[in-house]
Design a protein around this motif. Structure first.
Motif, PDB file in Angstrom:
ATOM      1  N   HIS A 140       0.815  -1.213   0.000  1.00 25.95           N
ATOM      2  CA  HIS A 140       0.000   0.000   0.000  1.00 25.95           C
ATOM      3  C   HIS A 140       0.850   1.265   0.000  1.00 25.95           C
ATOM      4  CE1 HIS A 140      -2.892  -3.066   1.230  1.00 25.95           C
ATOM      5  NE2 HIS A 140      -3.767  -2.302   0.616  1.00 25.95           N
ATOM      6  N   GLY A 141       2.123   1.137  -0.312  1.00 20.82           N
ATOM      7  CA  GLY A 141       2.973   2.300  -0.486  1.00 20.82           C
ATOM      8  C   GLY A 141       3.338   3.039   0.785  1.00 20.82           C
ATOM      9  N   GLY A 142       3.158   2.455   1.927  1.00 16.94           N
ATOM     10  CA  GLY A 142       3.443   3.152   3.171  1.00 16.94           C
ATOM     11  C   GLY A 142       4.793   2.817   3.770  1.00 16.94           C
ATOM     12  N   LEU A 143       5.639   2.138   3.028  1.00 13.74           N
ATOM     13  CA  LEU A 143       6.928   1.711   3.566  1.00 13.74           C
ATOM     14  C   LEU A 143       8.036   2.353   2.731  1.00 13.74           C
ATOM     15  CD1 LEU A 143       7.573  -0.246   5.884  1.00 13.74           C
ATOM     16  CD2 LEU A 143       7.936  -2.013   4.204  1.00 13.74           C
ATOM     17  N   SER A 144       8.729   3.314   3.327  1.00 15.85           N
ATOM     18  CA  SER A 144       9.818   3.958   2.599  1.00 15.85           C
ATOM     19  C   SER A 144      10.995   2.992   2.481  1.00 15.85           C
ATOM     20  CB  SER A 144      10.256   5.232   3.324  1.00 15.85           C
ATOM     21  OG  SER A 144      10.872   4.891   4.553  1.00 15.85           O
ATOM     22  N   LYS A 145      11.944   3.333   1.631  1.00 14.02           N
ATOM     23  CA  LYS A 145      13.112   2.474   1.405  1.00 14.02           C
ATOM     24  C   LYS A 145      13.913   2.308   2.694  1.00 14.02           C
ATOM     25  CE  LYS A 145      15.658   0.266  -1.587  1.00 14.02           C
ATOM     26  NZ  LYS A 145      15.228  -0.976  -2.163  1.00 14.02           N
ATOM     27  N   ASP A 146      14.093   3.402   3.439  1.00 16.63           N
ATOM     28  CA  ASP A 146      14.847   3.322   4.693  1.00 16.63           C
ATOM     29  C   ASP A 146      14.116   2.480   5.734  1.00 16.63           C
ATOM     30  OD1 ASP A 146      16.929   4.856   3.752  1.00 16.63           O
ATOM     31  OD2 ASP A 146      16.048   6.741   4.462  1.00 16.63           O
ATOM     32  N   CYS A 147      12.804   2.636   5.805  1.00 17.68           N
ATOM     33  CA  CYS A 147      12.011   1.840   6.745  1.00 17.68           C
ATOM     34  C   CYS A 147      12.074   0.366   6.380  1.00 17.68           C
ATOM     35  CB  CYS A 147      10.566   2.331   6.756  1.00 17.68           C
ATOM     36  SG  CYS A 147       9.510   1.481   7.939  1.00 17.68           S
ATOM     37  N   GLU A 148      12.000   0.087   5.082  1.00 16.60           N
ATOM     38  CA  GLU A 148      12.093  -1.299   4.626  1.00 16.60           C
ATOM     39  C   GLU A 148      13.454  -1.900   4.962  1.00 16.60           C
ATOM     40  OE1 GLU A 148      11.404  -3.861   0.541  1.00 16.60           O
ATOM     41  OE2 GLU A 148      10.726  -1.793   0.651  1.00 16.60           O
ATOM     42  N   MET A 149      14.508  -1.091   4.849  1.00 19.42           N
ATOM     43  CA  MET A 149      15.842  -1.563   5.220  1.00 19.42           C
ATOM     44  C   MET A 149      15.924  -1.861   6.715  1.00 19.42           C
ATOM     45  SD  MET A 149      18.286   0.857   2.833  1.00 19.42           S
ATOM     46  CE  MET A 149      19.571   0.793   4.023  1.00 19.42           C
ATOM     47  N   GLY A 150      15.302  -1.015   7.532  1.00 19.56           N
ATOM     48  CA  GLY A 150      15.293  -1.247   8.972  1.00 19.56           C
ATOM     49  C   GLY A 150      14.534  -2.505   9.341  1.00 19.56           C
ATOM     50  N   VAL A 151      13.373  -2.694   8.730  1.00 14.52           N
ATOM     51  CA  VAL A 151      12.588  -3.899   8.995  1.00 14.52           C
ATOM     52  C   VAL A 151      13.337  -5.137   8.507  1.00 14.52           C
ATOM     53  CG1 VAL A 151      10.459  -5.119   8.407  1.00 14.52           C
ATOM     54  CG2 VAL A 151      10.382  -2.716   8.979  1.00 14.52           C
ATOM     55  N   GLY A 152      13.959  -5.047   7.344  1.00 15.08           N
ATOM     56  CA  GLY A 152      14.723  -6.181   6.821  1.00 15.08           C
ATOM     57  C   GLY A 152      15.889  -6.539   7.716  1.00 15.08           C
ATOM     58  N   PHE A 153      16.596  -5.524   8.213  1.00 17.48           N
ATOM     59  CA  PHE A 153      17.738  -5.760   9.101  1.00 17.48           C
ATOM     60  C   PHE A 153      17.303  -6.450  10.378  1.00 17.48           C
ATOM     61  CE2 PHE A 153      20.288  -4.196  12.696  1.00 17.48           C
ATOM     62  CZ  PHE A 153      21.504  -4.778  12.372  1.00 17.48           C
ATOM     63  N   TRP A 154      16.293  -5.887  11.045  1.00 15.72           N
ATOM     64  CA  TRP A 154      15.860  -6.475  12.304  1.00 15.72           C
ATOM     65  C   TRP A 154      15.129  -7.797  12.093  1.00 15.72           C
ATOM     66  CZ3 TRP A 154      18.136  -5.264  16.494  1.00 15.72           C
ATOM     67  CH2 TRP A 154      18.696  -4.009  16.633  1.00 15.72           C
ATOM     68  N   GLY A 155      14.458  -7.936  10.950  1.00 11.86           N
ATOM     69  CA  GLY A 155      13.832  -9.225  10.648  1.00 11.86           C
ATOM     70  C   GLY A 155      14.866 -10.323  10.477  1.00 11.86           C
ATOM     71  N   ALA A 156      16.014  -9.970   9.880  1.00  9.37           N
ATOM     72  CA  ALA A 156      17.088 -10.947   9.723  1.00  9.37           C
ATOM     73  C   ALA A 156      17.705 -11.309  11.066  1.00  9.37           C
ATOM     74  CB  ALA A 156      18.162 -10.399   8.787  1.00  9.37           C
ATOM     75  N   LEU A 157      17.763 -10.369  11.989  1.00  5.76           N
ATOM     76  CA  LEU A 157      18.297 -10.658  13.319  1.00  5.76           C
ATOM     77  C   LEU A 157      17.291 -11.375  14.210  1.00  5.76           C
ATOM     78  CD1 LEU A 157      20.320  -7.477  14.268  1.00  5.76           C
ATOM     79  CD2 LEU A 157      21.179  -9.719  13.671  1.00  5.76           C
ATOM     80  N   TYR A 158      16.027 -11.331  13.825  1.00  8.78           N
ATOM     81  CA  TYR A 158      14.968 -11.883  14.661  1.00  8.78           C
ATOM     82  C   TYR A 158      15.059 -13.406  14.765  1.00  8.78           C
ATOM     83  CZ  TYR A 158      10.550 -10.849  16.947  1.00  8.78           C
ATOM     84  OH  TYR A 158       9.567 -10.649  17.861  1.00  8.78           O
TER      85      TYR A 158
END
Length: 135
Positions: free
Chosen positions: A53-71
């Motif tokens: 829905h277009g509510g995830l900026s590139k930086d936010c997506e990078m943050g979620v991806g980083f912490w998701g990988a550490l999760y």
């Protein structure tokens, strides 16, 4: 901003822990039942929803991806801290459940690999090459 990815992870973690505690109370167990797993599922769903829905900026997506990988290592570490010795002394049910789940997972993977006769997946197209509405 990357901090929004961390905030999304924190919200999902809190919601998962609260839900896991409620499940524990409902089941009559004095512990959190699946809270970390629920939080992981919420994080995946929130990331997919916000991404579509277009509510995830590139930086936010990078943050979620980083912490998701550490999760995932965090989940493994938390599972390793469970009281395995007490479970083994409590009876053979824990050992039977562990062996059974490994056998069922192995049989399921073997069944899927033998029955899948399709072609390999096409090469992945970079996200930047796709039109904005194609996500």
């Amino acid at each position: 901003m990357i901090i929004y990815g961390v905030a999304l992870l924190a919200i999902c973690t809190l919601a998962g822990v609260i839900t896991g505690d409620m499940l524990g109370v409902l089941l009559g167990v004095k512990s959190n039942v699946g809270g970390v797993g629920i939080a992981m599922i919420l994080l995946i769903c929130a990331r997919l929803y916000r991404g579509r829905h277009g509510g995830l900026s590139k930086d936010c997506e990078m943050g979620v991806g980083f912490w998701g990988a550490l999760y995932i290592p965090v989940v493994v570490a938390m599972a390793a801290q469970q009281n395995v010795v007490t479970a083994l002394h409590g009876g053979p049910v824990a050992v039977i459940a562990a062996i059974g789940s490994v056998l069922i997972c192995g049989a399921t993977i073997a069944l899927i690999s033998r029955t899948h006769k399709g072609e390999p997946l096409p090469p992945e197209v970079p996200v930047t090459a796709q039109p904005l509405g194609a996500r």
